[in-house]
Design a protein around this motif. Structure first.
Motif, PDB file in Angstrom:
ATOM      1  N   ARG A  18      -1.730 -14.566 -23.777  1.00 53.68           N
ATOM      2  CA  ARG A  18      -1.110 -13.319 -23.079  1.00 53.68           C
ATOM      3  C   ARG A  18      -1.026 -12.270 -24.274  1.00 53.68           C
ATOM      4  N   PHE A  19      -0.740 -12.531 -25.323  1.00 50.25           N
ATOM      5  CA  PHE A  19      -0.555 -11.700 -26.638  1.00 50.25           C
ATOM      6  C   PHE A  19      -1.558 -11.813 -27.376  1.00 50.25           C
ATOM      7  N   VAL A  20      -2.085 -10.159 -27.656  1.00 52.08           N
ATOM      8  CA  VAL A  20      -3.210  -9.798 -28.779  1.00 52.08           C
ATOM      9  C   VAL A  20      -2.780  -9.143 -29.755  1.00 52.08           C
ATOM     10  N   THR A  21      -3.071  -9.311 -30.924  1.00 46.82           N
ATOM     11  CA  THR A  21      -2.564  -8.464 -32.136  1.00 46.82           C
ATOM     12  C   THR A  21      -3.842  -8.040 -32.797  1.00 46.82           C
ATOM     13  N   ARG A  22      -4.114  -6.664 -33.198  1.00 45.67           N
ATOM     14  CA  ARG A  22      -5.082  -6.292 -33.490  1.00 45.67           C
ATOM     15  C   ARG A  22      -5.028  -4.801 -34.173  1.00 45.67           C
ATOM     16  N   LEU A  23      -5.770  -4.228 -34.965  1.00 47.85           N
ATOM     17  CA  LEU A  23      -5.764  -2.678 -35.349  1.00 47.85           C
ATOM     18  C   LEU A  23      -6.049  -1.903 -34.370  1.00 47.85           C
ATOM     19  N   ALA A  24      -5.393  -0.789 -34.294  1.00 49.23           N
ATOM     20  CA  ALA A  24      -5.866   0.398 -33.407  1.00 49.23           C
ATOM     21  C   ALA A  24      -7.330   0.723 -33.845  1.00 49.23           C
ATOM     22  N   GLN A  25      -8.198   0.919 -32.571  1.00 49.57           N
ATOM     23  CA  GLN A  25      -9.513   1.208 -32.937  1.00 49.57           C
ATOM     24  C   GLN A  25     -10.106   2.735 -32.201  1.00 49.57           C
ATOM     25  N   GLY A  26      -8.911   3.495 -32.231  1.00 47.95           N
ATOM     26  CA  GLY A  26      -9.533   4.876 -31.761  1.00 47.95           C
ATOM     27  C   GLY A  26      -8.348   5.638 -31.505  1.00 47.95           C
ATOM     28  N   PRO A  27      -8.389   6.818 -31.012  1.00 46.65           N
ATOM     29  CA  PRO A  27      -7.462   7.659 -30.679  1.00 46.65           C
ATOM     30  C   PRO A  27      -6.728   7.276 -29.460  1.00 46.65           C
ATOM     31  N   GLY A  28      -7.041   6.451 -28.456  1.00 45.58           N
ATOM     32  CA  GLY A  28      -6.229   6.281 -27.316  1.00 45.58           C
ATOM     33  C   GLY A  28      -5.255   5.024 -27.908  1.00 45.58           C
ATOM     34  N   THR A  75      -1.160  -8.431 -22.669  1.00 46.14           N
ATOM     35  CA  THR A  75      -2.475  -8.330 -21.750  1.00 46.14           C
ATOM     36  C   THR A  75      -2.109  -8.564 -20.333  1.00 46.14           C
ATOM     37  N   ALA A  76      -0.819  -8.909 -19.946  1.00 44.97           N
ATOM     38  CA  ALA A  76      -0.275  -9.197 -18.738  1.00 44.97           C
ATOM     39  C   ALA A  76       0.391  -8.097 -17.968  1.00 44.97           C
ATOM     40  N   ASP A  81      -0.802   0.563 -20.503  1.00 39.59           N
ATOM     41  CA  ASP A  81       1.021   0.082 -20.935  1.00 39.59           C
ATOM     42  C   ASP A  81       1.107  -1.296 -21.556  1.00 39.59           C
ATOM     43  N   GLN A  82       0.113  -1.680 -22.391  1.00 33.41           N
ATOM     44  CA  GLN A  82      -0.098  -3.030 -22.959  1.00 33.41           C
ATOM     45  C   GLN A  82       0.440  -2.955 -24.498  1.00 33.41           C
ATOM     46  N   VAL A  83       0.673  -1.829 -25.132  1.00 34.72           N
ATOM     47  CA  VAL A  83       1.163  -1.970 -26.339  1.00 34.72           C
ATOM     48  C   VAL A  83       2.682  -2.029 -26.434  1.00 34.72           C
ATOM     49  N   VAL A  84       3.048  -3.154 -27.088  1.00 33.88           N
ATOM     50  CA  VAL A  84       4.391  -3.465 -27.006  1.00 33.88           C
ATOM     51  C   VAL A  84       5.272  -3.720 -28.240  1.00 33.88           C
ATOM     52  N   GLY A  85       4.292  -3.446 -29.377  1.00 35.64           N
ATOM     53  CA  GLY A  85       4.886  -3.718 -30.772  1.00 35.64           C
ATOM     54  C   GLY A  85       3.951  -2.805 -31.536  1.00 35.64           C
ATOM     55  N   VAL A  86       4.446  -2.403 -32.801  1.00 36.07           N
ATOM     56  CA  VAL A  86       3.558  -1.453 -33.608  1.00 36.07           C
ATOM     57  C   VAL A  86       3.897  -1.696 -35.466  1.00 36.07           C
TER      58      VAL A  86
END
Length: 268
Positions: A18-28, A75-76, A81-86
């Motif tokens: 359900r949870f994915v961590t990655r770097l931002a990949q663009g302006p969105g 991803t659920a 509206d999937q970004v929940v931590g930064v």
């Protein structure tokens, strides 16, 4: 600046993926991070800033264009509206391109900048309210550990905040930090400027340790448990309605972060 997701692979966590961590990949992706930051720092905590976009509900500043943005996605949730931590991450090279590290406006970083340490500044760390107190921060730390390893980082640092701008209300926790957790001289950055408050100014020579710890935000306590130390003094950030301290993690503490992550993963 193009953000390269190569420092570590996309990581999926827990049984359901359900949870994915990655770097931002663009302006969105960056806007999604800025939207979460707005919800936490502006709407929830009452902060503001010169580049805040209230119409689009974005908390942003000039450093965003030079940094990597580490994201935790659930991803659920509905698409968009999937970004929940930064976390916002800045290496020494990124800071050079930006002209300085973000917290150089609050702290004299001379001892770090004059060293040969490979530095990483952590900033704008926040979680959606629904994900606090659980394993969400652990997933971010696991990805952060990968990032630190891939960049050969020696020292991680950055400001962490108490809510509010009255240091007198925070006398006990701040005094305890100054007495028990002060960084060694070769890492001891110092709060600077008219909004700096020396730990010695607070006048609480014998803080109630239990009360002081209870008054600390959970994230600060978590870093201290992992071996973080603090720079000298606090900084009152009126724009964000916070009182900031500078936390510093060196290699030994970074290994403690990794140990905590792997121990938690191995638990039944």
């Amino acid at each position: 600046m193009t953000l390269d997701p190569a420092p570590f692979k996309e990581r999926r966590a827990n049984i359901s993926n359900r949870f994915v961590t990655r770097l931002a990949q663009g302006p969105g992706d960056i806007m999604a991070a800025q939207r979460l930051r707005y919800d936490v720092f502006i709407a929830e905590l009452g902060g503001d800033g010169s580049m805040v976009d209230h119409a689009q509900r974005l908390e942003r500043d000039r450093f965003d264009a030079f940094a990597d943005h580490l994201l935790l996605l659930d991803t659920a949730r509905a698409a968009g509206d999937q970004v929940v931590g930064v976390y916002r991450l800045m290496t020494r090279d990124m800071a050079s391109a930006a002209g300085q590290f973000y917290c150089a406006d609050e702290y004299d970083l001379s001892v770090l900048l004059g060293s040969d340490f490979r530095l990483l500044e952590l900033g704008r760390s926040c979680l959606h309210p629904d994900y606090r107190g659980g394993s969400a921060m652990l997933y971010l730390w696991a990805a952060l550990s990968d990032y630190v390893d891939s960049h050969g980082i020696d020292v991680v640092f950055g400001v962490a905040s108490f809510h509010g701008t009255d240091p007198a209300r925070l006398a006990q926790p701040l005094a305890l930090l100054g007495q028990k957790y002060l960084a060694p001289a070769h890492l001891r950055v110092r709060a600077r400027g008219p909004d700096a408050v020396s730990f010695d100014q607070l006048g609480d020579a014998d803080p109630d340790r239990l009360a002081a710890v209870r008054a600390m935000p959970a994230l600060i306590k978590a870093y201290l448990r992992l071996g973080a130390t603090v720079g000298e003094g606090a900084f009152v950030d009126h724009a964000f309605n916070t009182t900031d301290i500078c936390l510093i993690l060196e290699k030994s503490a970074l290994r403690a972060v990794q140990h905590a992550i792997y121990t938690r993963r191995a638990a039944p």
